[in-house]
Design a protein around this motif. Structure first.
Motif, PDB file in Angstrom:
ATOM      1  N   GLY A 107      17.582   7.681  43.288  1.00 44.82           N
ATOM      2  CA  GLY A 107      17.022   6.782  44.291  1.00 44.82           C
ATOM      3  C   GLY A 107      17.034   5.317  43.883  1.00 44.82           C
ATOM      4  O   GLY A 107      17.171   4.976  42.701  1.00 44.82           O
ATOM      5  N   ALA A 108      16.870   4.463  44.881  1.00 47.78           N
ATOM      6  CA  ALA A 108      16.970   3.021  44.647  1.00 47.78           C
ATOM      7  C   ALA A 108      15.723   2.441  43.981  1.00 47.78           C
ATOM      8  O   ALA A 108      15.791   1.398  43.341  1.00 47.78           O
ATOM      9  N   LYS A 109      14.591   3.123  44.134  1.00 45.24           N
ATOM     10  CA  LYS A 109      13.385   2.602  43.476  1.00 45.24           C
ATOM     11  C   LYS A 109      13.598   2.622  41.961  1.00 45.24           C
ATOM     12  O   LYS A 109      13.332   1.640  41.268  1.00 45.24           O
ATOM     13  N   TYR A 132       9.483  -6.531  48.426  1.00 45.52           N
ATOM     14  CA  TYR A 132       9.304  -5.130  48.019  1.00 45.52           C
ATOM     15  C   TYR A 132       8.779  -5.180  46.579  1.00 45.52           C
ATOM     16  O   TYR A 132       9.451  -5.733  45.704  1.00 45.52           O
ATOM     17  N   TYR A 135      10.467  -5.000  42.457  1.00 48.42           N
ATOM     18  CA  TYR A 135      11.211  -6.024  41.703  1.00 48.42           C
ATOM     19  C   TYR A 135      10.248  -6.831  40.817  1.00 48.42           C
ATOM     20  O   TYR A 135      10.532  -7.103  39.657  1.00 48.42           O
ATOM     21  N   CYS A 184      16.923  -8.495  49.308  1.00 48.29           N
ATOM     22  CA  CYS A 184      16.823  -7.204  49.977  1.00 48.29           C
ATOM     23  C   CYS A 184      17.169  -7.424  51.442  1.00 48.29           C
ATOM     24  O   CYS A 184      16.436  -8.088  52.168  1.00 48.29           O
ATOM     25  N   ASN A 188      12.850  -5.448  53.651  1.00 46.74           N
ATOM     26  CA  ASN A 188      11.527  -4.852  53.685  1.00 46.74           C
ATOM     27  C   ASN A 188      10.627  -5.872  52.995  1.00 46.74           C
ATOM     28  O   ASN A 188      10.902  -6.232  51.853  1.00 46.74           O
ATOM     29  N   ASP A 216      19.663  -5.319  47.296  1.00 40.26           N
ATOM     30  CA  ASP A 216      19.124  -4.023  47.714  1.00 40.26           C
ATOM     31  C   ASP A 216      19.436  -3.819  49.193  1.00 40.26           C
ATOM     32  O   ASP A 216      18.901  -4.524  50.051  1.00 40.26           O
ATOM     33  N   ALA A 218      18.994  -0.902  50.951  1.00 48.30           N
ATOM     34  CA  ALA A 218      18.429   0.415  51.287  1.00 48.30           C
ATOM     35  C   ALA A 218      18.404   0.668  52.803  1.00 48.30           C
ATOM     36  O   ALA A 218      18.391   1.817  53.237  1.00 48.30           O
ATOM     37  N   TYR A 219      18.381  -0.421  53.596  1.00 48.61           N
ATOM     38  CA  TYR A 219      18.260  -0.259  55.060  1.00 48.61           C
ATOM     39  C   TYR A 219      19.562  -0.571  55.801  1.00 48.61           C
ATOM     40  O   TYR A 219      19.551  -0.820  57.012  1.00 48.61           O
ATOM     41  N   SER A 247      20.502   3.503  48.985  1.00 42.91           N
ATOM     42  CA  SER A 247      19.589   4.650  48.992  1.00 42.91           C
ATOM     43  C   SER A 247      19.948   5.572  50.145  1.00 42.91           C
ATOM     44  O   SER A 247      20.303   5.101  51.221  1.00 42.91           O
ATOM     45  N   SER A 249      17.630   7.485  51.232  1.00 43.76           N
ATOM     46  CA  SER A 249      16.291   7.801  51.743  1.00 43.76           C
ATOM     47  C   SER A 249      16.130   7.520  53.228  1.00 43.76           C
ATOM     48  O   SER A 249      15.738   8.385  54.004  1.00 43.76           O
ATOM     49  N   LYS A 250      16.419   6.279  53.606  1.00 42.32           N
ATOM     50  CA  LYS A 250      16.202   5.917  55.006  1.00 42.32           C
ATOM     51  C   LYS A 250      17.458   6.169  55.817  1.00 42.32           C
ATOM     52  O   LYS A 250      17.398   6.373  57.017  1.00 42.32           O
ATOM     53  N   ARG A 258      15.557  12.814  47.099  1.00 40.43           N
ATOM     54  CA  ARG A 258      15.842  11.843  46.054  1.00 40.43           C
ATOM     55  C   ARG A 258      17.325  11.708  45.716  1.00 40.43           C
ATOM     56  O   ARG A 258      17.872  12.489  44.942  1.00 40.43           O
TER      57      ARG A 258
HETATM   58  N1  PLP Z   1      14.329  -0.510  48.269  1.00 34.79           N
HETATM   59  C1  PLP Z   1      13.549  -0.875  49.288  1.00 34.79           C
HETATM   60  C2  PLP Z   1      13.659  -2.245  49.817  1.00 34.79           C
HETATM   61  C3  PLP Z   1      12.644   0.028  49.845  1.00 34.79           C
HETATM   62  O1  PLP Z   1      11.871  -0.355  50.861  1.00 34.79           O
HETATM   63  C4  PLP Z   1      12.562   1.332  49.319  1.00 34.79           C
HETATM   64  C5  PLP Z   1      11.623   2.319  49.853  1.00 34.79           C
HETATM   65  O2  PLP Z   1      10.748   2.105  50.625  1.00 34.79           O
HETATM   66  C6  PLP Z   1      13.378   1.658  48.245  1.00 34.79           C
HETATM   67  C7  PLP Z   1      14.259   0.710  47.746  1.00 34.79           C
HETATM   68  C8  PLP Z   1      13.273   2.999  47.604  1.00 34.79           C
HETATM   69  O3  PLP Z   1      14.346   3.787  47.877  1.00 34.79           O
HETATM   70  P1  PLP Z   1      14.459   5.246  47.267  1.00 34.79           P
HETATM   71  O4  PLP Z   1      13.684   6.165  48.140  1.00 34.79           O
HETATM   72  O5  PLP Z   1      15.926   5.509  47.257  1.00 34.79           O
HETATM   73  O6  PLP Z   1      13.902   5.217  45.877  1.00 34.79           O
END
Ligand code: PLP
Length: 411
Positions: A107-109, A132, A135, A184, A188, A216, A218-219, A247, A249-250, A258
């Motif tokens: 995952g990206a987190k 977010y 970072y 990002c 977010n 990032d 992710a979206y 990611s 995830s979304k 994950r």
């Molecule tokens: N990056 C950003 C900007 C996010 O908002 C989120 C999750 O809310 C993530 C990364 C986390 O992604 P992942 O679920 O792949 O860890």
């Protein structure tokens, strides 16, 4: 005597989501019959695409056969997934990324947090404000943030780049040149984006200053505007200045499964104190091989299914569902005179509160008067004060009902 990493003592407790949870619990206790609608969450609510579920079932079966027992997988990810990523996410957009520039992860987190391992402590870090929080916190943990000033709500060594309606959410180049720049996009929490032209200026800036952009996306799957880049590598020269985090995830509802990946082009260099060039791809590879044993086989087979025709269709349906919710929120709020941002290329709607209303006051008002929960903007950084985040990840019915309720309040 065991000593601790004292940088952890510089972290600010994140009261945001725990305070929200406490306030909501108290409200529910007082009014057990009231239905609370939560538009604060940043987590998906639709089931995982069936193509991914079926692929993971099949992958579990693979593991039951002795001859195909997988054991440890490659730390960088299986070729079957990395090849699909290269083809679909990059080649199809005219971007030349190679398989060994892709690092699959859980995952990206984790990746956006762990990346700080490969950078020197004395790098100057720039983040957008609001941000977010990962970072900022991971740089604090590794000693780059300095002391926190509770008056300003800022760390002394971090460069904050305010993103507000005043600059139309486009960060300006800071007066002090940063070495590490976090962007990002789609953003977010604000849900805003930069066009290709705007992002190209940052690529040029990073190149000029030998800085790195930690991008990032992710979206990315929520982008609708053709002039908004899905990848920073759509910008010429970005391979020499940017790391990209992706990611599933979304994009595909993988928040609990994950899986994500990070792109580190081989053209990307960092420097030793004496000015010697070092390939960052090599450093990250070394870091991952030491500290990470790969995302699970089952997970990566599930992620591979995202790239099948069926998987893509199902994922698109889910994204469209959330995009429609975003539109309902955006137009609903605009109808009653709110100024809103985001929600077009992102699942987040960033609401500007009128008459100097503070983020937490609006939170209390919304909860107490109409039982709707959102997220106070100030929780994402000092420049988020006076803003409020709503998300499109709820059910359509709840989203419509929440808008009907919000229309009744007087701000
Ligand atoms: N990056 C950003 C900007 C996010 O908002 C989120 C999750 O809310 C993530 C990364 C986390 O992604 P992942 O679920 O792949 O860890």
């Amino acid at each position: 005597m065991i000593k601790i990493n004292e940088n952890f003592l510089d972290l600010q407790d994140s009261y945001l989501f725990s305070t929200i949870a406490k306030k909501v619990a108290k409200f529910q206790e007082e009014y057990p019959d009231k239905k609370v609608i939560k538009l604060g969450i940043g987590d998906v609510t639709l089931p995982l695409a069936n193509a991914c579920v079926e692929a993971m079932k099949k992958a579990a079966d693979d593991l039951s056969k002795k001859e195909s027992f997988m054991g440890y997988g490659p730390e960088q990810g299986y070729d079957f997934l990395r090849e699909k990523i290269v083809e679909v996410d990059f080649k199809s957009r005219g971007i030349d990324i190679e398989k060994d520039e892709i690092f699959v992860s859980d995952g990206a987190k984790c990746d956006t947090g762990n990346i700080v391992d490969i950078f020197a402590k004395n790098n100057k870090v720039a983040i957008t404000d609001p941000v977010y929080p990962v970072y900022l916190d991971t740089n604090t943990m590794s000693g780059r943030s300095g002391k926190f000033n509770s008056k300003t709500g800022k760390y002394e060594n971090i460069i904050y780049m305010p993103c507000t309606s005043e600059n139309n959410f486009e960060p300006s180049f800071p007066s002090e040149v940063p070495d590490m720049i976090y962007l990002c996009l789609p953003n977010n929490p604000t849900g805003t984006v930069l066009t290709k032209e705007q992002l190209a200026k940052w690529v040029e800036y990073a190149k000029k200053n030998k800085s790195i952009i930690l991008f990032d996306s992710a979206y990315e799957a929520f982008i609708t505007d053709p002039n908004v880049p899905h990848s920073i590598y759509e910008i010429e020269g970005a391979k020499e200045v940017a790391i990209e985090f992706r990611s599933f995830s979304k994009t595909a509802g993988f928040t609990g499964v994950r899986c994500g990946y990070t792109v580190i082009p081989k053209a990307l260099k960092g420097y030793t104190e004496s000015g010697e060039e070092v390939t960052l791809n090599k450093l990250w590879n070394r870091r991952q091989c030491t500290k990470f044993n790969g995302a699970s086989y089952i997970t990566q087979r599930g992620a591979e299914a995202i790239y099948t025709e069926e998987g893509r269709k199902q994922i698109k349906e889910n994204i469209t569902y959330y995009q429609e919710n975003a539109k309902i929120i955006r137009t609903g709020l605009q109808e009653v005179g709110f100024t809103v941002y985001g929600g077009v290329n992102a699942p987040y709607i960033w609401l500007k509160l009128p008459n100097g209303v503070k983020s937490w006051d609006f939170f209390d008002k919304l909860l107490n008067e109409v039982a709707v929960v959102g997220t106070p903007g100030v929780g994402f950084g000092p420049s988020g004060e006076g803003y409020f985040r709503l998300t499109a990840f709820g059910s359509k019915e709840n989203t419509i009902e929440a808008m009907e309720r919000i229309k009744k309040i007087n701000v």
